[in-house]
Design an enzyme around this catalytic site. Structure first.
Site, short mmCIF file in Angstrom:
data_model
loop_
_atom_site.label_atom_id
_atom_site.label_comp_id
_atom_site.label_asym_id
_atom_site.label_seq_id
_atom_site.Cartn_x
_atom_site.Cartn_y
_atom_site.Cartn_z
N HIS A 19 0.95 -0.95 -0.25
CA HIS A 19 -0.11 -0.11 -0.15
C HIS A 19 0.54 1.77 -0.46
O HIS A 19 0.33 2.21 -0.12
CB HIS A 19 -1.26 -0.13 1.27
CG HIS A 19 -2.59 0.39 0.99
ND1 HIS A 19 -3.08 0.10 -0.43
CD2 HIS A 19 -3.54 0.91 1.77
CE1 HIS A 19 -4.28 1.34 0.00
NE2 HIS A 19 -4.36 1.12 1.02
N TYR A 64 -2.57 8.60 7.48
CA TYR A 64 -3.60 7.51 7.26
C TYR A 64 -3.53 7.70 6.07
O TYR A 64 -4.80 8.50 5.26
CB TYR A 64 -4.08 7.22 8.53
CG TYR A 64 -2.98 6.45 9.48
CD1 TYR A 64 -2.06 5.09 9.71
CD2 TYR A 64 -2.79 7.42 10.77
CE1 TYR A 64 -1.16 4.79 10.07
CE2 TYR A 64 -1.83 7.01 11.29
CZ TYR A 64 -1.30 5.98 11.63
OH TYR A 64 -0.48 5.06 12.98
N ASN A 112 -9.07 4.17 -0.88
CA ASN A 112 -9.49 4.92 0.79
C ASN A 112 -8.75 6.11 0.11
O ASN A 112 -9.06 7.21 0.47
CB ASN A 112 -9.35 4.47 1.39
CG ASN A 112 -10.23 3.36 1.67
OD1 ASN A 112 -11.98 3.87 1.44
ND2 ASN A 112 -10.03 2.54 2.46
#
EC number: 3.1.1.29
Length: 203
Positions: A19, A64, A112
């Protein structure tokens, strides 16, 4: 000025995750183009470089992944950077490993980080989609992206990041099609055009 954003999660725990390939890509660009030292700014780590003839702000959000848009929006507002000058490097499950596609706008494909940027800034920014392959089952995706690249994958990851850094001036100049083609040729020259070599069983 252009804004290059790498997506990932902050901290050593996530540093080698699939990721985080967006962070890896941006780090490679920063090293190659002798960017200024990273500093804490815009809810992340920021640096500046001249890439080709273009002044580029480099940003790694530390919010994040799910809140990446807050950092991008803050940097964009501060420098009054047009959305068309924002380029986001991110992992892409729907591309085979070592494949790269550049596109403007479009859907978020369940990512996301992209969803957050779109919500905060709008949709018409550039994406550099960095293929990491798919685990083959939707239920495995979360664990797959939050696991480290396997040792056997590191050679193509390193070659991909090197190629991105080598040709970043084309991207900074808005030559997205030429950039994508040069990346393809560079990786093909290293033997990464054969998807079986990098473990992709989807193709």
């Amino acid at each position: 000025m252009r804004l290059f954003v790498g997506l990932g999660n902050p901290g050593a725990r996530y540093a080698a995750n699939r990721h985080n390939i967006g962070f890896m890509a941006l780090d490679a660009v920063a090293r190659r183009h002798r960017a200024a030292p990273w500093r804490r700014k815009f809810q992340g780590e920021a640096s500046e470089a001249v890439i080709g003839t273009e002044r580029v702000l480099l940003l790694k959000p530390e919010t994040y992944m799910n809140e990446s848009g807050r950092a991008v929006a803050e940097a964009q507002r501060f420098y009054k950077i047009a959305l068309d000058d924002v380029v986001v490097f991110h992992d892409e499950l729907d591309l085979a490993p070592a494949k790269v596609r550049v596109k403007k706008g479009g859907g978020n494909a369940g990512h996301n980080g992209l969803r957050s940027i779109t919500a905060q800034c709008g949709n018409e920014y550039w994406r550099v989609r960095l293929g990491i392959g798919h685990p083959g089952d939707k239920a495995l995706v979360h664990a797959y992206v939050l696991n480290d690249f396997a040792k056997a994958e590191r050679p193509w990851v390193d070659d991909l990041c090197d190629a991105l850094a080598d040709h970043a001036a084309l991207l900074a100049a808005g030559e997205d099609a030429n950039f994508q083609n040069r990346i393809h040729l560079a990786l093909q020259g290293r033997g990464w055009d054969d998807v079986k070599r990098v473990g992709d069983k989807q193709a």
